[in-house]
Design an enzyme around this catalytic site. Sequence first.
Site, PDB file in Angstrom:
ATOM      1  CE1 TYR A  38      -3.589  -2.334  -0.139  1.00  0.00           C
ATOM      2  CE2 TYR A  38      -4.453  -1.253   1.818  1.00  0.00           C
ATOM      3  CZ  TYR A  38      -4.615  -2.142   0.778  1.00  0.00           C
ATOM      4  OH  TYR A  38      -5.798  -2.819   0.650  1.00  0.00           O
ATOM      5  N   GLY A  39       2.082   1.163   0.479  1.00  0.00           N
ATOM      6  CA  GLY A  39       2.920   2.353   0.609  1.00  0.00           C
ATOM      7  C   GLY A  39       3.208   3.051  -0.695  1.00  0.00           C
ATOM      8  CB  CYS A  69      -2.038  -2.731   7.692  1.00  0.00           C
ATOM      9  SG  CYS A  69      -1.098  -1.822   6.447  1.00  0.00           S
ATOM     10  CB  CYS A 204       6.589  -2.364  10.349  1.00  0.00           C
ATOM     11  SG  CYS A 204       6.292  -3.571   9.017  1.00  0.00           S
ATOM     12  CG  HIS A 206       6.326  -7.559   7.872  1.00  0.00           C
ATOM     13  ND1 HIS A 206       5.247  -6.790   7.501  1.00  0.00           N
ATOM     14  CD2 HIS A 206       6.437  -8.537   6.934  1.00  0.00           C
ATOM     15  CE1 HIS A 206       4.729  -7.281   6.384  1.00  0.00           C
ATOM     16  NE2 HIS A 206       5.427  -8.339   6.016  1.00  0.00           N
TER      17      HIS A 206
END
Length: 285
Positions: A38-39, A69, A204, A206
């Site tokens: 999306y970035g 997210c 983030c 992740h």
Amino acid sequence: MIGVFDSGLGGLTVLGALARRFPDVSFVYLGDHARVPYGDRASEEIVDLTQAGTEALFRQGCRLVVLGCNTATAVAARRLQQEWLPGTSWKAEGRNVLGIVAPTVEAATQTPWAVTSPQYPQKFLTDRIAVFGTTRTIASGVYAEEIRKRCPKVTVIQQVSAELAGAIEDGASEADLDTLVKRAIDGVLAQSDGEPPHRAILGCTHFPLVEHLFRRHLPPATRILSQPEIVADSLEDYLSRHPHYTEAAEPLPAPALFTTGEPDAITRRARIFSQEPLAFSRIEI
């Protein structure tokens, strides 16, 4: 049921923490893997895609959706909560959508999200808070803005870790990941004349998979704020005040997993995020 929406796979770390914390609650995960990342997209497109994903989860029966997210939350959460949802039939049915920035800021500032002006003793706090995130999350400035509303004397150091999420998802070696983490931390130290942060936000979803590497390169006194457990803590408090979101539902044996991408490929890529076997089904949004 409670939904977790993500643009990629990092939201699986949030889903895992929520499933462990609430074993009697059914969860549905939706990753928009056909359009990740999306970035690289315009803000309006991120808002539209996040809205579409949220509606898809509502149609699956979810009463509450958590945006797992940071980019979707930073760009779209407020728009969805304040402009879109109030005028829909979903709101009339009691549905709601939450982001993951708010609980992270609450944990970093020890201030409730509803409190948007400095309060004693936080208004005199002079700590350094480092925020590690992807390019779009850092560019949004949402963490710096919301932290400074509550703690105006805090120094917020933002550090883009552009390659780290992709390296994690691609199964990079421990040595390569360690190099990227150390590079990010060195970037923070370069901005603070070598002074380490008092708190470090892993902004983030992740990054919890390499929290041990952040711990290796940050001093013991630095408190690391990792989002999955923070979000689980916040949701536990939220559900205690809004129990209707989990009432009268038959729990699913395991979280239902949906992707807008190719299910077999996503199932293979998702293995690093869970010790349990995962199986995705395709869905359109």
